[in-house]
Motif scaffolding. Structure first.
Motif, PDB file in Angstrom:
ATOM      1  N   MET C 105       0.822  -1.213   0.000  1.00  0.00           N
ATOM      2  CA  MET C 105       0.000   0.000   0.000  1.00  0.00           C
ATOM      3  C   MET C 105       0.849   1.254   0.000  1.00  0.00           C
ATOM      4  O   MET C 105       0.581   2.200  -0.725  1.00  0.00           O
ATOM      5  N   VAL C 106       1.876   1.260   0.847  1.00  0.00           N
ATOM      6  CA  VAL C 106       2.662   2.482   0.949  1.00  0.00           C
ATOM      7  C   VAL C 106       3.406   2.725  -0.366  1.00  0.00           C
ATOM      8  O   VAL C 106       3.551   3.860  -0.819  1.00  0.00           O
ATOM      9  N   ILE C 108       2.255   1.844  -3.247  1.00  0.00           N
ATOM     10  CA  ILE C 108       1.233   2.328  -4.181  1.00  0.00           C
ATOM     11  C   ILE C 108       0.999   3.824  -3.949  1.00  0.00           C
ATOM     12  O   ILE C 108       0.855   4.601  -4.903  1.00  0.00           O
ATOM     13  N   GLY C 109       1.012   4.231  -2.683  1.00  0.00           N
ATOM     14  CA  GLY C 109       0.901   5.652  -2.375  1.00  0.00           C
ATOM     15  C   GLY C 109       2.023   6.438  -3.035  1.00  0.00           C
ATOM     16  O   GLY C 109       1.794   7.483  -3.652  1.00  0.00           O
ATOM     17  N   LEU C 110       3.220   5.904  -2.945  1.00  0.00           N
ATOM     18  CA  LEU C 110       4.388   6.552  -3.550  1.00  0.00           C
ATOM     19  C   LEU C 110       4.239   6.610  -5.071  1.00  0.00           C
ATOM     20  O   LEU C 110       4.566   7.612  -5.714  1.00  0.00           O
ATOM     21  N   ILE C 112       1.393   6.679  -6.810  1.00  0.00           N
ATOM     22  CA  ILE C 112       0.416   7.713  -7.164  1.00  0.00           C
ATOM     23  C   ILE C 112       1.041   9.099  -7.019  1.00  0.00           C
ATOM     24  O   ILE C 112       0.921   9.957  -7.893  1.00  0.00           O
ATOM     25  N   LEU C 113       1.770   9.278  -5.928  1.00  0.00           N
ATOM     26  CA  LEU C 113       2.383  10.581  -5.654  1.00  0.00           C
ATOM     27  C   LEU C 113       3.389  10.969  -6.735  1.00  0.00           C
ATOM     28  O   LEU C 113       3.319  12.055  -7.304  1.00  0.00           O
ATOM     29  N   ASN C 116       1.929  11.731 -10.282  1.00  0.00           N
ATOM     30  CA  ASN C 116       1.168  12.969 -10.365  1.00  0.00           C
ATOM     31  C   ASN C 116       2.023  14.208 -10.141  1.00  0.00           C
ATOM     32  O   ASN C 116       1.723  15.276 -10.679  1.00  0.00           O
ATOM     33  N   LEU C 120       2.507  17.223 -12.797  1.00  0.00           N
ATOM     34  CA  LEU C 120       2.475  18.629 -12.405  1.00  0.00           C
ATOM     35  C   LEU C 120       3.689  19.380 -12.962  1.00  0.00           C
ATOM     36  O   LEU C 120       3.579  20.441 -13.526  1.00  0.00           O
TER      37      LEU C 120
ATOM     38  N   PHE D 249      -6.926   1.659  -7.289  1.00  0.00           N
ATOM     39  CA  PHE D 249      -6.096   2.432  -6.359  1.00  0.00           C
ATOM     40  C   PHE D 249      -6.936   3.451  -5.590  1.00  0.00           C
ATOM     41  O   PHE D 249      -6.720   3.684  -4.404  1.00  0.00           O
ATOM     42  N   LEU D 252      -8.760   1.536  -2.874  1.00  0.00           N
ATOM     43  CA  LEU D 252      -7.936   1.125  -1.736  1.00  0.00           C
ATOM     44  C   LEU D 252      -7.479   2.325  -0.920  1.00  0.00           C
ATOM     45  O   LEU D 252      -7.377   2.253   0.298  1.00  0.00           O
ATOM     46  N   THR D 253      -7.242   3.462  -1.613  1.00  0.00           N
ATOM     47  CA  THR D 253      -6.878   4.668  -0.865  1.00  0.00           C
ATOM     48  C   THR D 253      -8.012   5.065   0.082  1.00  0.00           C
ATOM     49  O   THR D 253      -7.796   5.343   1.258  1.00  0.00           O
ATOM     50  N   ILE D 289      -3.560  24.365 -10.816  1.00  0.00           N
ATOM     51  CA  ILE D 289      -2.933  23.055 -10.943  1.00  0.00           C
ATOM     52  C   ILE D 289      -3.806  21.990 -10.306  1.00  0.00           C
ATOM     53  O   ILE D 289      -4.531  22.252  -9.351  1.00  0.00           O
ATOM     54  N   ILE D 291      -4.049  19.115  -8.092  1.00  0.00           N
ATOM     55  CA  ILE D 291      -3.267  18.433  -7.066  1.00  0.00           C
ATOM     56  C   ILE D 291      -4.062  17.296  -6.435  1.00  0.00           C
ATOM     57  O   ILE D 291      -3.662  16.714  -5.446  1.00  0.00           O
ATOM     58  N   LEU D 293      -4.710  14.087  -7.175  1.00  0.00           N
ATOM     59  CA  LEU D 293      -4.095  12.767  -6.972  1.00  0.00           C
ATOM     60  C   LEU D 293      -2.810  12.846  -6.166  1.00  0.00           C
ATOM     61  O   LEU D 293      -2.413  11.893  -5.515  1.00  0.00           O
ATOM     62  N   ILE D 294      -2.160  14.029  -6.236  1.00  0.00           N
ATOM     63  CA  ILE D 294      -0.981  14.204  -5.388  1.00  0.00           C
ATOM     64  C   ILE D 294      -1.408  14.075  -3.928  1.00  0.00           C
ATOM     65  O   ILE D 294      -0.768  13.405  -3.123  1.00  0.00           O
ATOM     66  N   GLY D 297      -2.127  10.395  -3.039  1.00  0.00           N
ATOM     67  CA  GLY D 297      -0.907   9.620  -2.805  1.00  0.00           C
ATOM     68  C   GLY D 297      -0.304   9.950  -1.451  1.00  0.00           C
ATOM     69  O   GLY D 297       0.035   9.069  -0.665  1.00  0.00           O
ATOM     70  N   LEU D 298      -0.238  11.251  -1.186  1.00  0.00           N
ATOM     71  CA  LEU D 298       0.337  11.709   0.070  1.00  0.00           C
ATOM     72  C   LEU D 298      -0.485  11.189   1.256  1.00  0.00           C
ATOM     73  O   LEU D 298       0.062  10.689   2.245  1.00  0.00           O
ATOM     74  N   LEU D 300      -2.403   8.611   1.396  1.00  0.00           N
ATOM     75  CA  LEU D 300      -2.260   7.161   1.553  1.00  0.00           C
ATOM     76  C   LEU D 300      -0.965   6.837   2.306  1.00  0.00           C
ATOM     77  O   LEU D 300      -0.965   6.038   3.254  1.00  0.00           O
ATOM     78  N   ILE D 301       0.122   7.479   1.896  1.00  0.00           N
ATOM     79  CA  ILE D 301       1.400   7.223   2.569  1.00  0.00           C
ATOM     80  C   ILE D 301       1.323   7.638   4.042  1.00  0.00           C
ATOM     81  O   ILE D 301       1.690   6.879   4.939  1.00  0.00           O
TER      82      ILE D 301
END
Lengths: 262, 235, 297, 326
Positions: C105-106, C108-110, C112-113, C116, C120, D249, D252-253, D289, D291, D293-294, D297-298, D300-301
């Motif tokens: 999961m973590v 996957i978070g990375l 996605i981050l 994106n 940007l 994704f 799950l997030t 901008i 942001i 999905l940014i 992701g953040l 989720l982490i």
């Protein structure tokens, strides 16, 4: 009476290592049979074979006259053999009560889909609200002496008590034979005494027991007979006192005297 | 040299060591006896910095070393030979030995130690290029000990070196341990199941039961003590 | 239809080997990280993406084959550093209390981050890396290929050889292998485990970064490109056995060739799915992968 | 009995509130978001049944969603089957595929299971892209019929506006919630959690993990397919995008942020993130901008690093602290 469990020339190889070698024994109905031996003697492997964790390389296991050699762990449990583990394997995120409730399902008759059906059409809204089931489970928690922890997550219970929870869970499957793998490891002397009483109480209700134990005080006190394993082989069998004084057994425990041989 | 004071260690809720105090002096061979699950391996792991101590102190030459990272402990010369022949199976024998000398920078010293180790274990020299995973049980145990020696230990901790070995190999291991102790003069902390032998070679010994030290004396005294057999068999 | 040994067939095999070598490179990083730390890093393909963008910028600045080589070095440095940083910030805190699910999961978070953030900063427009050889091709007798693609193949080979050298000859390289085989014993050798983690992650990411430059040379570069290399690398890793470096090399080549042949002889549309077909088949027969060892007893 | 009464009153109050929402907020765009939040709630609840209660990481969940959507849409467009039945048909077809995926999944765990499930979804996505005769390829199926009107006596309920779908989705969420709560609370649910906590321990009390895993894969897929059908008849457009990895994704997030392995978590996560992402989309117009999905992701982490039990855990802990403080 007669034997409830018989193994015939049971052998288990892991790669090059023979963990259990040609072991035959019988366990009589209602008996407490102690299984002892030094580290790495193959005791736990023997229990794993009987409980179906993995199949033997050779030999056969008979339970109540039925061949269970190739049966899987879950089938063996439904036939009437329950076990505990050397390092507890409780369901840590469930409460003590739920641990026992999970074991009470009659899995010999009900598969997953019939339980799905039940969850909509039979039970009370939740299993924990089913008075009848909870009463039985509470009875078991009471029996092993951990009622106080009924609604505690099992993972948060003191270690000594999780060993009792594991026994309660095993009993919930209504076993005819109970396999105990070091029920007193990690317990202090006071807890030990309680554990001995509990095992004798279970046996008094008619459950046959096979027990591995390294604390001699426990094993000598409660076993009707002993079996000694050494390097995977059965080296002695019989009355506790007799086995205890057997020179072969003393040798196995104390080890050879290297200088004496040269 | 090594002083352990009131050490307490737990795995989650399960307390493995309750209140352990013991010491090893320079030049000693100290034996630690105890049955399965008594906490012997836990004790060694805690000394090596792999397990954390909840309470108590471990002093090495007067310095506190409890809860130091393992590589710091090893750098002090406190070397453990783990139980169960834990060699690196996909490294060659030579590479395993080189790993033993991981902390050392004195190439010449390592080279001469390697020669000495090969004298002690001629079989390993023959099998230098072989993968450690293909060795027999006895050879792997020899390798584990040899690897420990290459770290130039000041204190060598041996965890059940004879476990699971056939009697002949066990004898060979015993001889090597005695040789290391007597000829090289390395201080040894030995965990062993073979009570008779382990007490005979020990200068002093401790008996550990259910996470507590229950007896302590010279090896000879303990061996002569009529309670010991019973204590060890847990009567 | 049975493929015949004609020149088209050999041509496809060559193409497959070239792409496959790039898959191998990216997958080796993944398999190393898994072997040492038991982390399944879904962000691996994004390391490749970052590597590819690094190359885009270096090429725009320097250009020519010198620029291309410079790109690879720059990508190695940038992505290696990124790997070290993410290991420290994201994965290390979980090492003591990890579960499979948390780690996946973590990452996957990375994943996605990173993709994106790239969107940007770099915009969605696909980029290309200029061909320093000006599109020249070379005829190898049975098959022909562009000089650039051949260069990629050779480069992947060199990178893998360097890695093998590092793992077999250097002190820390052997320490990494030792740790992946027995962490406890490695600790007892005085190996600083955290240093091994840092290095493993750095090298694993670096390989993905270099692989990304090659991948970006063969295919288009865009912020979301990371998903494919991640999935390919996982397919390769599972084929080769998680944690097995040699397995990853073979797995990559097998996947590359299978895709090229399958895309040509079976169905182009399903080319991207061939890896999955293969791994599902392999896992049905052997749940630990083609070259995998059975774990546990 | 009073606790029970309070519970009933709470539920009644919640239902009335839910009923009143469209009468208070008339904005169609807002209602659209609420409907999407509902559909995602069903998805998160169904994914969580597998991941949270049995510990199996299915990264191909979007495939079931897509299968449900395509099935329901195609049945309605080509055979004229009532969309109401189509919803369940979509669920059943998805369930069948769930069972199919369950078989290889039985022997796999961790990364092996994750990648196999991704592969399953990707293969099906390519099928949806390339089986043009049936799916019209990447263009997708547009003009999926609306849900057909329901007549009760003289009263006819039309399904045209977002607010009409709102009631359908609320009912669907409640239906899903009811089913999953019943399942989790029952012997079946306790069995699943037992397996999740310790598989060998579970086998020792007679549980056959394989058969239960298959059952849960099937049930989880059913609800995802059901959600897919709802989406098809609401959005009226079904495309291969539905099966894409990023949809899984998202699910799950949402579940992780809400709280894995709880009932409230997935609901909380789906609703919070759906609204958050709309807020961020709104912000995009200001800061120029995207942001969204940014932030996903953040979050989720950060959730996994610092908030293991998700929002539900945070709420539970602060509630306990408030109570303890008093």
């Amino acid at each position: 009476m007669g034997a409830i469990l018989t193994t015939e020339r049971l052998t288990k190889n892991f790669g090059g290592l023979t963990a259990v070698n040609d072991v035959s024994f019988s366990l009589e109905q209602g008996e407490i049979l102690g299984l002892i031996g030094p580290n790495g003697a193959g005791k736990t492997t023997l229990i794993n074979l009987i409980s179906g964790a993995f199949p033997p390389s050779k030999g056969a296991i008979l339970f109540e006259g039925r061949d269970i050699t190739r049966d899987k762990a879950h089938t063996i449990n439904t036939l009437g053999i329950a076990r505990t583990f050397q390092v507890v394997r409780i369901f840590s995120r469930l409460t003590a009560l739920e641990n026992v409730l999970a074991a009470m399902v009659d899995r010999g008759r009900k598969g997953p889909w019939s339980l799905v059906w039940d969850s909509f059409f039979r039970r009370a809204c939740a299993l924990t609200e089913d008075k009848e089931a909870c009463a039985t489970a509470d009875g078991l928690l009471e029996f092993v002496g951990i009622s106080r922890y009924r609604d505690e997550q099992a993972g948060n219970m003191p270690y000594a008590l999780t060993k009792r929870l594991e026994i309660a869970r095993a009993l919930a499957t209504q076993p005819k034979l109970l396999l105990l793998d070091e029920p007193s490891s990690g317990l202090n002397p006071a807890e030990l005494t309680g554990q001995i009483d509990l095992i004798q109480k279970i046996n008094a209700q008619g459950t046959s027991i096979l027990i591995i134990e390294h604390v001699m005080k426990v094993i000598m006190g409660i076993s009707h007979r002993l079996i000694v394993l050494h390097y995977g082989e059965k080296i002695a069998e019989g009355e506790p006192e007799k086995v205890y004084n057997d020179p072969l057994v003393v040798e196995a425990y104390l080890g050879g005297d290297s200088d004496a041989q040269h | 040299m090594l002083n352990i004071e009131n050490l307490k260690v737990a795995y989650g809720k399960a307390v493995a060591l309750h209140d352990v105090s013991m010491r090893v002096e320079e030049g000693e061979l100290v034996t630690l006896l105890g049955s399965n699950g008594a906490g012997k391996s836990t004790l060694l792991k805690t000394i090596s910095g792999v397990n954390r101590a909840l309470a108590g102190r471990i002093l090495w030459k007067g310095q506190e070393i409890q809860n130091q990272p393992s590589h710091v402990v090893v750098n002090q010369g406190i070397i453990q030979v783990p139980e169960g022949r834990a060699v690196f199976p996909d490294l060659s024998v030579a590479e395993n030995l080189r790993m033993g000398a991981f902390t050392r920078r004195d190439e010449d010293g390592v080279a001469s130690d390697l020669e000495e180790v090969f004298e002690l274990f001629p079989r390993l020299k023959e099998r230098r290029q072989q993968l450690a995973g293909t060795l027999s049980g006895g050879e792997a145990q020899m390798l584990a000990i040899a690897r420990g020696l290459l770290a130039a230990p000041k204190l060598l901790m041996l965890d059940e070196p004879s476990l699971g070995l056939a009697p002949v190999l066990r004898e060979a291991i015993y001889r090597v341990i005695q040789q290391i102790y007597q000829e090289k003069g390395i201080t040894i902390l030995l965990v062993e199941q073979n009570a008779r032998w382990a007490l005979k070679v020990a200068t002093r010994a401790y008996i550990l039961e259910n996470g507590r030290i229950t007896m302590e004396d010279t090896g000879a005294a303990l061996a002569a003590n009529p309670d010991v057999q019973r204590a060890y068999l847990g009567h | 239809m049975v493929p015949v040994m004609d020149s088209l067939f050999l041509q496809q095999v060559l193409n497959g080997l070239i792409t496959g070598s790039v898959y191998s490179l990216i997958a080796i990083g993944l398999t190393m990280i898994f072997g040492v730390m038991k982390i399944s890093n879904f962000a691996q393909g994004d390391y490749s993406m970052v590597g590819a963008y690094t190359a885009v910028f270096v090429m725009a600045w320097v250009g020519g084959w010198l620029g291309w080589v410079g790109s690879v070095l720059a990508a190695a440095a940038v992505v290696g550093l990124l790997g070290v940083v993410t290991e420290r910030l994201v994965f290390r805190p979980l090492m003591t209390r990890w579960t499979d699910i948390d780690m996946i999961m973590v990452s996957i978070g990375l994943f996605i981050l990173l993709e994106n953030l790239a969107q940007l900063f770099f915009g969605a427009t696909p980029r290309m890396i200029d061909d320093p050889f000006g599109g020249r091709t070379i005829n190898l007798g049975v098959a022909s290929t562009s000089l650039l693609r051949l260069f990629c193949f050779v480069f992947a080979g060199v990178a893998i050889a360097c890695l093998e050298l590092f793992l077999n000859r250097s002190r820390m390289g052997v320490a990494i292998r030792a740790t992946s085989q027995n962490r406890f014993a490695a600790q007892l050798m005085g190996i600083d485990i955290n240093q091994v983690y840092r290095l493993t992650f750095g090298v694993g990411a670096l390989l993905a970064g270099v692989g990304g430059v090659l991948y970006g040379t063969l295919f288009a570069i865009y912020p979301m490109m990371g998903a494919l290399p991640t999935l390919k690398a996982f397919a390769v890793t599972i084929l080769g056995g998680m944690g097995n470096i040699r397995g990853a090399i073979w797995g990559g080549l097998i996947l590359g060739v299978a895709e090229a042949l399958g895309g040509n002889y079976i169905a182009m549309e399903y080319k991207q799915a061939i890896g999955f077909f293969i791994i599902i088949l392999v896992l049905l027969v052997k749940p630990s992968g083609l070259f995998g060892r059975k774990e546990g007893a | 009995m009073s606790a029970r009464l309070r519970k009933i009153l709470l539920w009644a109050a919640a239902l009335v509130a839910l009923f009143l929402v469209p009468h208070v907020v008339e904005d169609r765009y807002f209602m659209h978001i609420v409907v999407m939040a509902g559909i995602f709630t069903i998805l998160t609840l169904s994914w969580n049944l597998l991941a949270g209660y049995t510990g199996q990481l299915n990264l191909g969940h979007a495939a079931f969603y897509g299968i449900g959507a395509y099935t329901s849409a195609i049945l309605a467009m080509q055979t004229g089957l009532s969309p109401w039945l189509g919803l369940f048909a979509g669920g059943l077809v998805a369930a069948f595929f769930g069972l199919l995926l369950g078989f290889p999944a039985l022997r796999l765990s961790g990364p092996y299971l994750a990648i196999t499930t991704i592969g399953f979804a990707e293969i099906l996505r390519l099928v949806a892209m390339n089986w043009v005769d049936l799916t019209r390829g990447s263009l997708g199926l547009s003009g999926v019929p609306l849900l057909t009107p329901i007549k009760i006596g003289d009263f006819t309920m039309q399904f045209y506006f977002e607010r009409d779908y709102y009631y359908v989705v609320v009912a669907a969420v409640l239906f899903t919630l009811f089913c999953i709560r019943r399942l989790i609370g029952s012997e079946f649910g306790v069995t699943l959690q037992a397996m999740r906590d310790d598989e060998a321990g579970a086998q020792s009390i007679g549980i056959n993990p394989s058969s239960y895993k298959l059952a849960v894969f099937t049930i989880s897929a059913f609800f995802a397919g059901f959600a897919g059908g709802l989406f098809a008849h609401f959005a009226r457009l079904v495309s291969p995008e539905l099966l894409a990895l990023h949809n899984t994704f998202d699910v799950l997030t949402m579940t992780m942020i809400g709280g894995l392995g709880t009932i409230a978590g997935p609901i909380l996560g789906a609703v919070t993130l759906t609204f958050l992402s709309e807020a961020l989309r709104y912000m995009e117009e200001v800061i120029k901008i995207d942001i969204r999905l940014i932030v996903y992701g953040l979050l989720l982490i950060l959730t996994i690093l610092f908030m293991r039990e998700g929002l539900v855990g945070v709420i539970k802990n602060s509630w306990a602290r408030m109570k303890g403080g008093r």
